[in-house]
Design a protein around this motif. Structure first.
Motif, mmCIF file in Angstrom:
data_model
loop_
_atom_site.group_PDB
_atom_site.id
_atom_site.type_symbol
_atom_site.label_atom_id
_atom_site.label_comp_id
_atom_site.label_asym_id
_atom_site.label_seq_id
_atom_site.Cartn_x
_atom_site.Cartn_y
_atom_site.Cartn_z
ATOM 1 N N LYS A 53 0.825 -1.203 -0.091
ATOM 2 C CA LYS A 53 0.043 0.007 0.067
ATOM 3 C C LYS A 53 0.717 1.371 0.047
ATOM 4 O O LYS A 53 0.243 2.309 -0.315
ATOM 5 C CB LYS A 53 -1.052 0.048 1.275
ATOM 6 C CG LYS A 53 -2.004 1.036 1.306
ATOM 7 C CD LYS A 53 -2.747 0.833 2.434
ATOM 8 C CE LYS A 53 -3.732 2.129 2.606
ATOM 9 N NZ LYS A 53 -4.349 2.164 4.033
ATOM 10 N N SER A 54 2.041 1.121 0.445
ATOM 11 C CA SER A 54 2.923 2.276 0.522
ATOM 12 C C SER A 54 3.822 2.411 -0.898
ATOM 13 O O SER A 54 4.335 3.485 -1.156
ATOM 14 C CB SER A 54 4.042 2.165 1.651
ATOM 15 O OG SER A 54 4.980 0.996 1.340
ATOM 16 N N ILE A 289 -11.624 14.680 -1.545
ATOM 17 C CA ILE A 289 -10.399 13.810 -1.426
ATOM 18 C C ILE A 289 -9.476 14.899 -1.518
ATOM 19 O O ILE A 289 -9.244 15.615 -2.597
ATOM 20 C CB ILE A 289 -10.223 12.985 -2.925
ATOM 21 C CG1 ILE A 289 -11.286 11.834 -3.026
ATOM 22 C CG2 ILE A 289 -8.838 12.227 -2.941
ATOM 23 C CD1 ILE A 289 -11.565 11.154 -4.007
ATOM 24 N N VAL A 290 -9.025 15.041 -0.502
ATOM 25 C CA VAL A 290 -8.029 16.409 -0.136
ATOM 26 C C VAL A 290 -6.862 16.234 -1.025
ATOM 27 O O VAL A 290 -6.003 15.204 -1.140
ATOM 28 C CB VAL A 290 -7.589 16.465 1.330
ATOM 29 C CG1 VAL A 290 -6.589 17.315 1.566
ATOM 30 C CG2 VAL A 290 -8.876 16.469 2.145
ATOM 31 N N GLU A 307 -11.387 1.669 4.313
ATOM 32 C CA GLU A 307 -10.554 2.895 4.788
ATOM 33 C C GLU A 307 -9.775 3.571 3.665
ATOM 34 O O GLU A 307 -8.958 4.494 3.965
ATOM 35 C CB GLU A 307 -9.688 2.365 5.964
ATOM 36 C CG GLU A 307 -10.294 1.645 7.132
ATOM 37 C CD GLU A 307 -9.416 1.205 8.251
ATOM 38 O OE1 GLU A 307 -8.078 1.055 7.783
ATOM 39 O OE2 GLU A 307 -9.857 0.861 9.247
ATOM 40 N N SER A 308 -9.587 2.862 2.570
ATOM 41 C CA SER A 308 -8.582 3.232 1.443
ATOM 42 C C SER A 308 -9.618 3.400 -0.023
ATOM 43 O O SER A 308 -10.162 2.464 -0.039
ATOM 44 C CB SER A 308 -7.309 2.489 1.407
ATOM 45 O OG SER A 308 -6.588 2.675 2.711
ATOM 46 N N ASP A 326 -6.371 7.729 1.747
ATOM 47 C CA ASP A 326 -6.641 7.169 3.116
ATOM 48 C C ASP A 326 -7.867 8.010 3.628
ATOM 49 O O ASP A 326 -7.364 9.264 4.113
ATOM 50 C CB ASP A 326 -5.322 7.210 3.953
ATOM 51 C CG ASP A 326 -5.867 6.122 5.336
ATOM 52 O OD1 ASP A 326 -6.339 6.962 6.219
ATOM 53 O OD2 ASP A 326 -5.267 5.280 5.710
ATOM 54 N N PHE A 327 -8.879 7.278 4.130
ATOM 55 C CA PHE A 327 -10.238 8.362 4.539
ATOM 56 C C PHE A 327 -9.779 8.835 6.020
ATOM 57 O O PHE A 327 -10.205 9.916 6.405
ATOM 58 C CB PHE A 327 -11.275 7.488 4.559
ATOM 59 C CG PHE A 327 -11.956 7.381 2.883
ATOM 60 C CD1 PHE A 327 -12.403 8.427 2.395
ATOM 61 C CD2 PHE A 327 -11.757 6.017 2.524
ATOM 62 C CE1 PHE A 327 -13.107 8.423 0.941
ATOM 63 C CE2 PHE A 327 -12.257 5.831 1.044
ATOM 64 C CZ PHE A 327 -12.839 7.013 0.456
ATOM 65 N N THR A 328 -9.008 8.284 6.604
ATOM 66 C CA THR A 328 -8.822 8.628 7.939
ATOM 67 C C THR A 328 -7.680 9.742 8.186
ATOM 68 O O THR A 328 -8.248 10.888 8.821
ATOM 69 C CB THR A 328 -8.401 7.349 8.992
ATOM 70 O OG1 THR A 328 -9.326 6.100 8.896
ATOM 71 C CG2 THR A 328 -8.173 7.815 10.335
#
Length: 606
Positions: A53-54, A289-290, A307-308, A326-328
């Motif tokens: 994911k990274s 979506i920032v 979450e993603s 990432d929503f969090t």
């Protein structure tokens, strides 16, 4: 820095350098959200890859050297994955599974069986797929158990329906049935075997089912009823009451729920640019979506825990890259850098959305790529025509455009009448007038080009693929003095033959194509009148033709015959055939050879 100095510092790049930019597609999260599956042509042929994911720990998972591989999904509880592949571009896609040990197994084995993934069951024990193994004309719906890989038929398609979506409890299947390209219906199939017509109407109206809600109560669907553009409605399946969900000033296209139905996402086709909107279903509020950069978004997928969000994004001067949001933490990360490091992005050009008036005053949208020019310099130009009929050129990264523009050619990608994305009236404005009014829209693009003051009006050619290739041939045959050269990439030359020999799996669209282009059995004279092959004696400008030998849509004979006919006119004709390609060239070495041939042809004759 002066313009002359800027020109001196801008580099010219080879087609190999442009093609060595990585192309990616087919994004999927693993069940735990830790890994992302995708397809890349890094090796020259599309293969399956994974990364964490990274964006680290990139692994090549398949090793095809011949046929493309596009992964469609990880399994819902382990790291096995499904992928699709055909043979030599014949479009007879089969489904495969690869296990944790890297061993692949073909799941749909019929030699003439076309199959593709439909979705996972909510209990995670099976998946749905479509196959035409029973009847080559129609796609039936099957369910395959992932423990035993045994299958069962869920819906026997005998009336030419398109399967849209399956309810979470598997009790209902939403069906779409095209009538024409401008008119369609939706139906509801229930497990008791009944089929209910949900969209009784008069006139041309589209009804396209897209999603059931979590409770099996609502069916969401797109429609242009009483509207020029597609909007999103939902119908209560208990009461049949209809509610508006979203309406925009442009077409709403792709619609999907997140795995646990917390989010509803849809795509908006905004004047040649794809944007997405994300709605929280608990609050009915849109979620930003920032940090989202400007560009075209595709391949959107949620992680199972919601979450993603992963998606692909490109712009006119930047190739497709993979992003994760990432929503969090509200953090957006770009995980790839696909542009060949030998290319400086500053040397590429940014496309502009433009509009110009056609012969009858109709406004025609287009995407314009202008090369870097010195003061007073005028460039040759190409009018690009997209595929279809009914396609659309968008503000995408196109390596061929950038290659040609980098070497001094301007490109204008025309969205002639009959293109999608600009309302239903514009879309049907070329019906039974193809090769006529839509061609005139392309010819009128020359006026826009010359109005810029930067284009040499005596050096304008026309280029296109598939239906766009037909338009190239139509331009040379029906308006032989309009363009200086033609570049035909697997274009139709004889509509009578093509419409009589469309692939069996296009059966549901056969009547729609006939109503748009003419019935080859009953309107033979008209269909021949718009077919360049029967007017090839008029072609008097240099022509290059590219063709895949395995093309199931535009048969190789279409190109063979137009090349043979035009050569009788004693004008330059070049012909490039790829024995291992179909409708579109997927292998990097073939793309390099083909696009290099196009540039050399243009350098010689334009």
């Amino acid at each position: 820095m002066t313009e002359a100095n800027k020109q001196a510092t801008r580099k010219k790049y080879t087609i190999e350098q442009f093609m060595n930019t990585e192309s990616i597609t087919g994004v999927s999260f693993s069940h735990d959200g830790s890994s992302i599956l995708y397809s890349s042509d890094k090796t020259g042929v599309y293969n399956a890859y994974s990364m964490d994911k990274s964006g680290h720990n990139i692994n090549q998972l398949t090793n095809s050297t011949t046929d493309y591989i596009v992964p469609v999904s990880y399994f819902p509880e382990d790291h096995r994955f499904l992928y699709e592949s055909d043979q030599g571009g014949n479009e007879i896609t089969h489904l495969f599974v690869q296990d944790d040990n890297g061993q692949s197994k073909e799941l749909t084995t019929g030699a003439e069986e076309k199959a593709y993934f439909q979705g996972w069951s909510k209990d995670k024990k099976s998946f749905f797929y479509e196959s035409n193994k029973r009847d080559s004309r129609y796609m039936d719906l099957y369910e395959m158990d992932i423990a035993t890989f045994s299958t069962k038929l869920l819906f026997k398609n005998e009336e030419g329906y398109e399967i849209s979506t399956i309810s979470p409890d598997k009790s209902m299947i939403a069906l779409h049935k095209p009538i024409t390209a401008n008119n369609s219906d939706m139906y509801l199939y229930s497990k008791d075997g009944s089929i209910e017509h949900l969209s009784s109407h008069e006139g041309d109206v589209q009804y396209i089912p897209v999603e059931f809600d979590a409770t099996n109560t609502y069916l969401y669907y797109l429609t242009d009823e009483d509207n020029e553009f597609l909007l999103l409605n939902r119908v209560n399946l208990n009461t049949r009451e209809v509610e508006l969900v979203a309406k925009e000033e442009w077409d709403i296209r792709m619609v999907k729920f997140s795995p646990n139905y917390q989010y509803l996402l849809y795509a908006l086709n905004n004047d040649g640019k794809i944007e997405i909107k994300l709605m929280d279903t608990n609050t009915d509020q849109f979620v930003d979506i920032v940090g989202l950069p400007d560009g075209q978004i595709s391949g959107v997928t949620f992680s199972q825990n919601e979450e993603s969000l992963a998606f692909l994004l490109n712009s006119s001067n930047s190739p497709t890259n993979l992003y994760v949001y990432d929503f969090t933490s509200k953090q957006l990360d770009c995980l790839t850098d696909t542009l060949n490091p030998e290319i400086d992005q500053a040397d590429l050009v940014e496309a502009k959305v433009v509009h110009y008036s056609s012969f009858d005053g109709l406004e025609i949208p287009a995407i314009y790529y202008e090369p870097h020019l010195e003061t007073g310099q005028k460039a040759p130009a190409l009018v690009w025509v997209h595929g279809g009929p009914g396609g659309q050129s968008m503000v995408n990264y196109n390596p061929v455009f950038q290659y040609l523009v980098n070497h001094g050619y301007a490109v204008i990608a025309v969205n002639n009448r009959g293109s999608s994305g600009y309302g239903k009236s514009f879309f049907k404005a070329a019906d039974l007038k193809h090769g006529e009014v839509d061609l005139e829209d392309c010819v009128q693009a020359k006026k826009f080009l010359t109005s810029t003051g930067k284009i040499d009006e005596d050096r304008i050619g026309i280029i296109g693929g598939s239906y766009g290739g037909y338009m190239v041939l139509a331009a040379l045959a029906f308006q032989p003095d309009a363009f200086k050269v033609g570049v035909d990439i697997f274009g139709v030359s004889n509509w009578e033959r093509t419409l009589k020999n469309i692939p069996a799996w296009w059966e549901t669209m056969r009547d729609a194509l006939y109503k748009k282009l003419g019935n080859p059995f009953t309107d033979t004279e008209y269909v021949r009148s718009i077919s360049p092959l029967f007017h090839a004696e008029n072609i008097n400008k240099p022509l290059i033709v590219l063709q895949g030998a395995n093309d199931p849509r535009v048969l190789k004979v279409e190109s063979d015959e137009i090349v043979e006919s035009v050569r009788k006119n004693n004008i330059p004709v070049e012909y490039v055939v790829f024995d291992d390609e179909g409708h579109g060239f997927t292998k990097r070495e073939n793309r390099i050879k083909g696009y290099q041939a196009i540039k050399e042809f243009l350098d010689t004759y334009l």
